[in-house]
Design an enzyme around this catalytic site. Structure first.
Site, PDB file in Angstrom:
ATOM      1  N   LYS A  22     -15.066  -2.961  -2.170  1.00  0.00           N
ATOM      2  CA  LYS A  22     -14.405  -2.070  -1.347  1.00  0.00           C
ATOM      3  C   LYS A  22     -13.306  -1.108  -2.183  1.00  0.00           C
ATOM      4  O   LYS A  22     -13.256   0.218  -2.300  1.00  0.00           O
ATOM      5  CB  LYS A  22     -13.550  -2.490  -0.108  1.00  0.00           C
ATOM      6  CG  LYS A  22     -12.601  -1.762   0.650  1.00  0.00           C
ATOM      7  CD  LYS A  22     -11.728  -2.150   1.692  1.00  0.00           C
ATOM      8  CE  LYS A  22     -10.587  -3.168   1.333  1.00  0.00           C
ATOM      9  NZ  LYS A  22      -9.398  -2.384   1.208  1.00  0.00           N
ATOM     10  N   ASN A  23     -12.587  -1.893  -2.978  1.00  0.00           N
ATOM     11  CA  ASN A  23     -11.466  -1.152  -3.604  1.00  0.00           C
ATOM     12  C   ASN A  23     -11.824  -0.236  -4.844  1.00  0.00           C
ATOM     13  O   ASN A  23     -11.213  -0.049  -5.495  1.00  0.00           O
ATOM     14  CB  ASN A  23     -10.365  -2.265  -4.154  1.00  0.00           C
ATOM     15  CG  ASN A  23      -9.715  -2.544  -2.882  1.00  0.00           C
ATOM     16  OD1 ASN A  23      -9.761  -2.018  -1.822  1.00  0.00           O
ATOM     17  ND2 ASN A  23      -8.734  -3.855  -2.585  1.00  0.00           N
ATOM     18  N   CYS A 126      -2.838  -1.431   5.511  1.00  0.00           N
ATOM     19  CA  CYS A 126      -2.173  -2.941   5.941  1.00  0.00           C
ATOM     20  C   CYS A 126      -0.704  -2.919   6.145  1.00  0.00           C
ATOM     21  O   CYS A 126      -0.117  -2.593   5.235  1.00  0.00           O
ATOM     22  CB  CYS A 126      -2.892  -3.811   4.997  1.00  0.00           C
ATOM     23  SG  CYS A 126      -4.616  -4.264   5.285  1.00  0.00           S
ATOM     24  N   ARG A 131       5.230  -0.290   0.788  1.00  0.00           N
ATOM     25  CA  ARG A 131       4.217   0.728   0.064  1.00  0.00           C
ATOM     26  C   ARG A 131       4.564   2.069  -0.052  1.00  0.00           C
ATOM     27  O   ARG A 131       4.106   3.027   0.441  1.00  0.00           O
ATOM     28  CB  ARG A 131       3.026   0.458   0.756  1.00  0.00           C
ATOM     29  CG  ARG A 131       2.509  -0.918   1.143  1.00  0.00           C
ATOM     30  CD  ARG A 131       1.260  -1.012   1.338  1.00  0.00           C
ATOM     31  NE  ARG A 131       0.108  -1.198   0.487  1.00  0.00           N
ATOM     32  CZ  ARG A 131      -1.229  -1.148   0.821  1.00  0.00           C
ATOM     33  NH1 ARG A 131      -1.579  -1.434   2.070  1.00  0.00           N
ATOM     34  NH2 ARG A 131      -1.896  -0.921  -0.267  1.00  0.00           N
ATOM     35  N   ASP A 317      -4.496  -9.946  -3.221  1.00  0.00           N
ATOM     36  CA  ASP A 317      -5.460  -9.785  -2.119  1.00  0.00           C
ATOM     37  C   ASP A 317      -6.234 -11.225  -1.975  1.00  0.00           C
ATOM     38  O   ASP A 317      -7.338 -11.389  -1.077  1.00  0.00           O
ATOM     39  CB  ASP A 317      -6.643  -8.833  -2.609  1.00  0.00           C
ATOM     40  CG  ASP A 317      -5.920  -7.509  -2.371  1.00  0.00           C
ATOM     41  OD1 ASP A 317      -4.927  -7.424  -2.052  1.00  0.00           O
ATOM     42  OD2 ASP A 317      -6.860  -6.325  -3.056  1.00  0.00           O
ATOM     43  N   ARG A 409     -13.062  -4.110   7.941  1.00  0.00           N
ATOM     44  CA  ARG A 409     -12.477  -2.820   6.991  1.00  0.00           C
ATOM     45  C   ARG A 409     -13.111  -3.489   5.557  1.00  0.00           C
ATOM     46  O   ARG A 409     -13.216  -2.661   4.632  1.00  0.00           O
ATOM     47  CB  ARG A 409     -11.001  -3.098   6.855  1.00  0.00           C
ATOM     48  CG  ARG A 409     -10.226  -2.191   7.686  1.00  0.00           C
ATOM     49  CD  ARG A 409      -8.814  -1.976   7.374  1.00  0.00           C
ATOM     50  NE  ARG A 409      -8.632  -1.700   6.184  1.00  0.00           N
ATOM     51  CZ  ARG A 409      -7.649  -2.015   5.363  1.00  0.00           C
ATOM     52  NH1 ARG A 409      -6.870  -2.825   5.835  1.00  0.00           N
ATOM     53  NH2 ARG A 409      -7.639  -1.546   4.147  1.00  0.00           N
TER      54      ARG A 409
HETATM   55  C1  LIG Z   1      -7.598   0.065  -1.891  1.00  0.00           C
HETATM   56  C2  LIG Z   1      -6.966  -0.620  -2.792  1.00  0.00           C
HETATM   57  O1  LIG Z   1      -7.491  -0.970  -3.856  1.00  0.00           O
HETATM   58  N1  LIG Z   1      -5.890  -1.242  -2.629  1.00  0.00           N
HETATM   59  C3  LIG Z   1      -5.586  -2.234  -3.403  1.00  0.00           C
HETATM   60  C4  LIG Z   1      -4.326  -1.768  -4.000  1.00  0.00           C
HETATM   61  O2  LIG Z   1      -3.229  -1.209  -3.256  1.00  0.00           O
HETATM   62  P1  LIG Z   1      -2.416  -0.096  -3.733  1.00  0.00           P
HETATM   63  O3  LIG Z   1      -2.733   0.640  -4.920  1.00  0.00           O
HETATM   64  O4  LIG Z   1      -1.594   0.485  -2.624  1.00  0.00           O
HETATM   65  O5  LIG Z   1      -0.969  -1.158  -4.528  1.00  0.00           O
HETATM   66  P2  LIG Z   1      -0.461  -0.757  -5.722  1.00  0.00           P
HETATM   67  O6  LIG Z   1      -0.854  -1.387  -6.908  1.00  0.00           O
HETATM   68  O7  LIG Z   1      -0.025   0.746  -5.873  1.00  0.00           O
HETATM   69  O8  LIG Z   1       1.190  -1.631  -5.529  1.00  0.00           O
HETATM   70  C5  LIG Z   1       1.528  -2.305  -6.087  1.00  0.00           C
HETATM   71  C6  LIG Z   1       3.295  -2.412  -5.919  1.00  0.00           C
HETATM   72  O9  LIG Z   1       3.570  -0.979  -6.256  1.00  0.00           O
HETATM   73  C7  LIG Z   1       4.410  -0.520  -5.214  1.00  0.00           C
HETATM   74  N2  LIG Z   1       4.435   0.902  -5.382  1.00  0.00           N
HETATM   75  C8  LIG Z   1       3.205   1.433  -5.464  1.00  0.00           C
HETATM   76  C9  LIG Z   1       3.237   2.948  -5.485  1.00  0.00           C
HETATM   77  C10 LIG Z   1       4.221   3.664  -5.628  1.00  0.00           C
HETATM   78  O10 LIG Z   1       4.430   4.953  -5.466  1.00  0.00           O
HETATM   79  N3  LIG Z   1       5.604   3.010  -5.529  1.00  0.00           N
HETATM   80  C11 LIG Z   1       5.452   1.621  -5.329  1.00  0.00           C
HETATM   81  O11 LIG Z   1       6.748   1.039  -5.385  1.00  0.00           O
HETATM   82  C12 LIG Z   1       3.953  -1.165  -4.017  1.00  0.00           C
HETATM   83  O12 LIG Z   1       4.548  -0.955  -2.794  1.00  0.00           O
HETATM   84  C13 LIG Z   1       3.518  -2.517  -4.458  1.00  0.00           C
HETATM   85  O13 LIG Z   1       4.809  -3.420  -4.273  1.00  0.00           O
HETATM   86  O14 LIG Z   1      -3.773  -2.667  -5.048  1.00  0.00           O
HETATM   87  C14 LIG Z   1      -3.199  -3.633  -4.398  1.00  0.00           C
HETATM   88  C15 LIG Z   1      -2.505  -4.692  -5.343  1.00  0.00           C
HETATM   89  O15 LIG Z   1      -3.392  -5.065  -6.268  1.00  0.00           O
HETATM   90  C16 LIG Z   1      -4.185  -4.373  -3.385  1.00  0.00           C
HETATM   91  O16 LIG Z   1      -3.303  -5.597  -2.797  1.00  0.00           O
HETATM   92  C17 LIG Z   1      -4.654  -3.284  -2.612  1.00  0.00           C
HETATM   93  O17 LIG Z   1      -5.945  -4.109  -1.972  1.00  0.00           O
HETATM   94  C1  LIG Z   2      -4.333  -4.151   1.200  1.00  0.00           C
HETATM   95  C2  LIG Z   2      -5.662  -3.932   1.158  1.00  0.00           C
HETATM   96  O1  LIG Z   2      -6.116  -2.743   1.260  1.00  0.00           O
HETATM   97  P1  LIG Z   2      -5.133  -1.409   1.650  1.00  0.00           P
HETATM   98  O2  LIG Z   2      -4.700  -1.235   0.163  1.00  0.00           O
HETATM   99  O3  LIG Z   2      -6.343   0.069   1.813  1.00  0.00           O
HETATM  100  O4  LIG Z   2      -4.262  -1.420   2.598  1.00  0.00           O
HETATM  101  C3  LIG Z   2      -6.680  -5.009   0.803  1.00  0.00           C
HETATM  102  O5  LIG Z   2      -7.825  -4.355   0.267  1.00  0.00           O
HETATM  103  O6  LIG Z   2      -6.325  -6.229   0.871  1.00  0.00           O
END
Ligand SMILES: CC(=O)N[C@H]1[C@@H](OP(=O)(O)OP(=O)(O)OC[C@H]2O[C@@H](n3ccc(=O)[nH]c3=O)[C@H](O)[C@@H]2O)O[C@H](CO)[C@@H](O)[C@@H]1O
Ligand SMILES: C=C(OP(=O)(O)O)C(=O)O
Length: 430
Positions: A22-23, A126, A131, A317, A409
């Site tokens: 998915k990711n 989620c 986030r 995850d 999902r």
């Molecule tokens: C669709 C997808 O691929 N989702 C994955 C992606 O989510 P996602 O890309 O949303 O996660 P991030 O790696 O960005 O988040 C990591 C950390 O950085 C923080 N952060 C992020 C962006 C920002 O602008 N500011 C900030 O503070 C977030 O709140 C979190 O604490 O990576 C996560 C971490 O491996 C996984 O759990 C999710 O499943």
């Molecule tokens: C947190 C997840 O997805 P999303 O970043 O789309 O919320 C996930 O795949 O576990």
């Protein structure tokens, strides 16, 4: 609303095909916005998030067609899908669509790079933490975008119609912001260097896709990614990597129930840290020609401490699923969540099954019990929901997991895959 009913106690034996990730599929689909040519993606999993993103991309003008619709493909199997963004008809991603899925916010990168403007609602996703999107906005500004946040929307514009390459050091590792800046920089003028970039396999899958489309990206999979911007990108044909989180989830299910399962098509290099941890709990893991074989016979589950961290460390995850496994370990384990501040929503639900877990800040201390007992449970996010499925498979008696839409999902044909290995699991509709 659908529920999943499980009668626990059976060992798992057989084979489980691992779906496309998915990711990885989501950012690859979004990359189709970067070109007026056709991007063909193979092994796209049949998931609610993929369907939702198809709707979101459709709103921008992306047409799609599914290759060779065989009967099975309509029943929820991975597919080859062609995406064509010949004409972008709208650069706004509305709240109604984006609020349902966090990754849809990522359209901001390609829209801005190709069209010079984008208006994208702040995302949902989620319920695992606040986030924020500050790193996306800061990074895009470094590439020359003007950004405004107004009435829940991010409004981004380029100054002279094109982004400009630059150096950006991520203050914190972010998978999503790395995806977005890599896509945006692919069409920027000049060179971009991203430092402290995410190293997840999904980043490498996207970089490979962009390069196949004509981008010039090197270093993906390391902390420094260099992108030499090009004028335009073309179509390509790219395969979605196998889902490492689905792989780890089923490996932990076998480690918990006992048994012998081959995870067909799984790649150990995508989740080596997690596999090492599962081995330490007492399961035997071997790479075979067709995938990864997981076995556990007789011996109990050994407690292991883990802390989540960006790749290549233990993935957040898989944290909930690992906690499920540790609830039946012979002793105490400590599980520390360092990525998301609110990712312990499964603790109170696992407790309904008889687990002993206490929280101390970002660490859960799990005191293993010799047996769990089935109960009705409900989770508020995707991975938490599947941790309850795993625990239900090992628990005595009946467990009902409510709010199945979370599972839909991210897990393709979950009940079918598990019942194929001897689990008693069914979906109850309505
Ligand atoms: C669709 C997808 O691929 N989702 C994955 C992606 O989510 P996602 O890309 O949303 O996660 P991030 O790696 O960005 O988040 C990591 C950390 O950085 C923080 N952060 C992020 C962006 C920002 O602008 N500011 C900030 O503070 C977030 O709140 C979190 O604490 O990576 C996560 C971490 O491996 C996984 O759990 C999710 O499943
Ligand atoms: C947190 C997840 O997805 P999303 O970043 O789309 O919320 C996930 O795949 O576990």
């Amino acid at each position: 609303m659908d529920r999943i009913r499980i009668v626990g106690g059976n060992k798992l034996a057989g084979s489980i095909p691992i779906s496309g990730a998915k990711n990885a599929a989501l950012p690859l689909m979004i990359a189709s916005l970067l070109t007026d040519d056709t991007l063909t993606l193979e092994n796209v999993p049949h998931l609610a998030d993929v369907e939702q993103l198809i709707r979101i991309l459709g709103n921008h003008g992306v047409d799609y067609s599914v290759n060779g619709r065989r009967e099975k493909q309509q029943e929820g199997y991975s597919r080859t899908i062609n995406f064509s963004a010949r004409n972008i008809v709208d650069t706004t991603a509305p709240y109604e669509l984006v609020s349902k899925m966090r990754a849809s916010f990522w359209v901001i990168g390609p829209l801005l790079a190709r069209m010079g403007e984008a208006k994208v609602s702040l995302p949902g996703g989620c319920a695992i933490g606040t986030r924020p999107v500050d790193l996306f906005l800061e990074g895009l500004q470094v590439l020359g975008a003007d950004i405004d946040v107004d009435t829940g929307y991010v409004i981004a514009k380029t100054r002279n119609g094109r982004l400009v390459g630059n150096r950006y050091v991520f203050p914190k590792v972010s998978v999503g912001a790395t995806h977005v800046l890599m896509m945006a920089a692919s069409l920027a003028k000049g060179e971009t260097v991203l430092e402290n970039a995410a190293r997840e396999p999904e980043i490498v899958n996207l970089a490979d896709c962009l390069n196949a489309m004509g981008a010039r990206i090197s270093g993906a999979g390391t902390a420094t990614i260099t992108i030499d911007g090009v004028e335009a990108l073309s179509g390509a044909r790219v395969r979605v990597i196998p889902d490492r989180i689905e792989t780890g989830t089923y490996a932990m299910a076998v480690a918990m129930t006992g048994g012998d399962v081959v995870l067909e098509g799984a790649r150990a290099d995508l989740l080596q840290t997690a596999l090492d941890v599962i081995s330490q709990t007492g399961a035997e893991i071997t790479q075979t020609n067709s995938g990864i074989r997981v076995r556990r016979n007789g011996a109990g589950i050994a407690p292991v401490d883990v802390a989540t961290a960006p790749f290549p460390a233990f993935p957040t995850d898989l944290q909930a699923q690992f906690m499920g496994l540790m609830t039946m370990a012979k002793g105490k384990s400590r599980i520390t969540e360092t990525i998301f501040e609110n990712r312990f929503m499964h603790v109170q639900e696992l407790a309904r099954l008889g687990a002993h877990i206490t929280l101390s800040g970002q660490t859960a201390i799990v005191d293993g019990v010799s047996k769990l007992k089935g109960a009705p449970v409900m989770a508020t996010d995707l991975r938490a929901s599947v941790s309850l499925v795993i625990a239900g498979l090992a628990a005595e008696g009946e467990t009902t997991v409510n709010r199945v839409y979370h599972l839909d999902r991210g897990f393709e044909r979950l009940e079918e895959k598990l019942s194929g290995c001897g689990a008693v699991i069914e979906r109850i509709s309505g």
